[in-house]
Enzyme design. Structure first.
Site, short mmCIF file in Angstrom:
data_model
loop_
_atom_site.label_atom_id
_atom_site.label_comp_id
_atom_site.label_asym_id
_atom_site.label_seq_id
_atom_site.Cartn_x
_atom_site.Cartn_y
_atom_site.Cartn_z
N HIS A 224 0.74 -1.21 -0.01
CA HIS A 224 -0.07 0.06 0.12
C HIS A 224 0.99 1.35 0.19
O HIS A 224 0.39 2.59 -0.35
CB HIS A 224 -0.72 0.00 1.20
CG HIS A 224 -2.17 0.42 0.79
ND1 HIS A 224 -2.72 1.42 0.05
CD2 HIS A 224 -3.45 -0.24 1.14
CE1 HIS A 224 -3.86 1.52 -0.10
NE2 HIS A 224 -4.59 0.53 0.62
N ARG A 225 2.28 1.19 0.08
CA ARG A 225 3.00 2.18 0.08
C ARG A 225 3.15 2.54 -1.40
O ARG A 225 3.43 3.85 -1.49
CB ARG A 225 4.44 1.90 0.76
CG ARG A 225 4.42 1.58 2.22
CD ARG A 225 5.55 1.23 2.80
NE ARG A 225 5.96 -0.17 2.11
CZ ARG A 225 7.16 -0.54 2.34
NH1 ARG A 225 8.16 -0.14 3.00
NH2 ARG A 225 7.55 -1.92 1.60
#
Length: 452
Positions: free
Chosen positions: A423-424
């Protein structure tokens, strides 16, 4: 006179620091040729046959089968020129038979690109399995890097971190509160091995062990329990998966897709003649097209620089189950390959994996992984990202299911697709867009023609 050449475990590349002796291929007294494999070792990446750069007679072996050795530890010594020297002939001092000169080990890391590593040598230390008797004083001992005379005194103590065979051993000590500076390593040159830490844990009265106040005692294993060492390939997989869970904030999305048209297209391709095209190759071709649209998922996170690094090529890893455990061979530059080329490369790497002959380079450098867990008869899964990659696509089994097709209920070939992503590097919209494009290509392979 003959020279005794000491051959050490070479740098196997890809950051590998140790290897376990699986099988000796030569015995003491055997005559070996230059570049002849002398031992089979298992690293955290693969099984490797190690060739010796010297030709001559084996005079000693270091380490029994099952012994773990660090890179740079002695493997064998070879008397060079013995079998070809006339009786009574003596070689000039410092001379070396040019026919038996050491050669670089192809496919392994080379020491030529960096200075030789030095560690403090403790008096009386030796590699496991080393012969007790010293070499004759009249024979010069030569390493792959230099001719060395017997040292008169031990080197001075070098300041720095405690010499430990691997980060896993250092973590084991840290997790159990073991002070590494209080241990005397039993490995070559005083190197601390896993066995040293485990011995300290088993005998706290004899070994100085600092136990953290919050440590929770580990219950004793039940009687009859089987202990399996977490090392080699299994240990490397465990370490990578644990690191993935610690470092990557992952999320998973999934979708069901009608694969009827994809399977029909594959059948038509294979009916036309030529090499067979696998389902995995078609899915891989779809993945590379999807990554071209969503390059965020073909990236890695550089924590030191606090940057997302988007990678120019797709080096596609794929999960392959073998007798030695799960392996993830890597297909280089998958974005430039056709479905036929991908099929051939998948088959080649799978065969090498099952035979235990993959090179370390075949198992590293992936940028995206395709996991076909449908071969195990399951429909869905939430894959763990193959660190340091940013995403993995999981594919379930393709089976007949009720499906609404063109407004009518019909039996169609349905597959579940799941995408686990970091999700980064992107948000759900990008991940969803990638997965939706993959599903659209599965349901209508003609969509893929737009990107070819």
């Amino acid at each position: 006179m003959p020279q005794v050449m000491e051959f050490k475990l070479p740098d196997l590349g890809e950051g590998l620091t140790e290897a376990e002796i699986v099988r000796w291929l030569v015995a003491v007294g055997d005559v070996v040729a230059i570049d002849q494999p002398v031992v089979e070792v298992e690293t955290a990446k693969a099984m490797v046959e190690v060739p010796c750069p010297y030709g001559g007679v084996v005079t000693a072996r270091f380490g029994e089968e099952g012994t773990e050795l660090p890179v740079g530890a002695p493997l064998i010594t070879v008397a060079v020129g013995v079998e070809c020297a006339p009786a009574g002939a003596v070689a000039p001092e410092g001379a070396q038979d040019s026919a038996n000169a050491p050669r670089p080990l192809i496919g392994y890391g080379s020491d030529d690109s960096r200075p030789a590593r030095r560690r403090r040598v403790r008096p009386g230390s030796a590699a496991p399995g080393a012969p007790a008797a010293p070499a004759p004083a009249a024979v010069a001992v030569v390493t792959a890097s230099a001719v060395t005379a017997p040292a008169a005194t031990a080197p001075a103590v070098v300041a720095g971190p405690v010499p430990v065979i691997s980060p896993l051993v250092r973590k084991l000590a840290r997790d159990h509160g073991v002070d590494l500076r209080a241990l005397r390593g039993s490995g070559p040159e005083g190197l601390i091995l896993r066995a040293d830490v485990e011995e300290a844990l088993r005998a706290p009265a004899q070994a100085p062990v600092a136990v953290a106040p919050a440590a929770v005692p580990v219950p004793a294993a039940p009687v009859g329990a089987t202990r399996i060492p977490l090392k080699g390939v299994r240990g490397a997989v465990a370490d990578k998966l644990s690191r993935s869970r610690r470092e990557i904030p992952d999320a998973t999305c999934w979708v069901d897709a009608d694969a009827t048209e994809l399977m029909a297209a594959r059948a038509a391709m294979n009916a036309a003649g030529g090499p067979k095209i696998s389902v995995l190759a078609l899915l891989a071709r779809i993945c590379t097209a999807a990554l071209a649209r969503h390059p965020e998922l073909n990236s890695t996170v550089d924590l030191a620089a606090n940057e997302i690094v988007r990678l120019p090529a797709v080096h596609l890893g794929f999960a392959a189950q073998t007798e030695r455990g799960l392996m993830v061979p890597v297909v280089r530059d998958a974005q430039a390959r056709s479905a036929e080329s991908l099929s051939a490369e998948f088959a080649r790497l799978t065969e090498l994996a099952r035979a235990g002959k993959l090179a370390p380079a075949d198992l590293t450098g992936g940028t995206f992984t395709l996991n076909n867990y449908g071969v195990f008869g399951v429909d869905g899964s939430t894959p763990i990202i193959n660190h340091p990659e940013a995403a993995m696509l999981g594919v379930g089994r393709i089976i007949p299911k009720p499906w609404v097709h063109q407004g009518e209920l019909a039996v169609r070939q349905v597959v579940q697709l799941s995408l686990t992503f970091d999700h980064r590097v992107c948000d759900g919209g990008t991940a969803g867009g990638f997965l939706r494009y993959v599903a659209d290509c599965v349901e209508s392979p003609s969509v893929l023609l737009r990107s070819l």
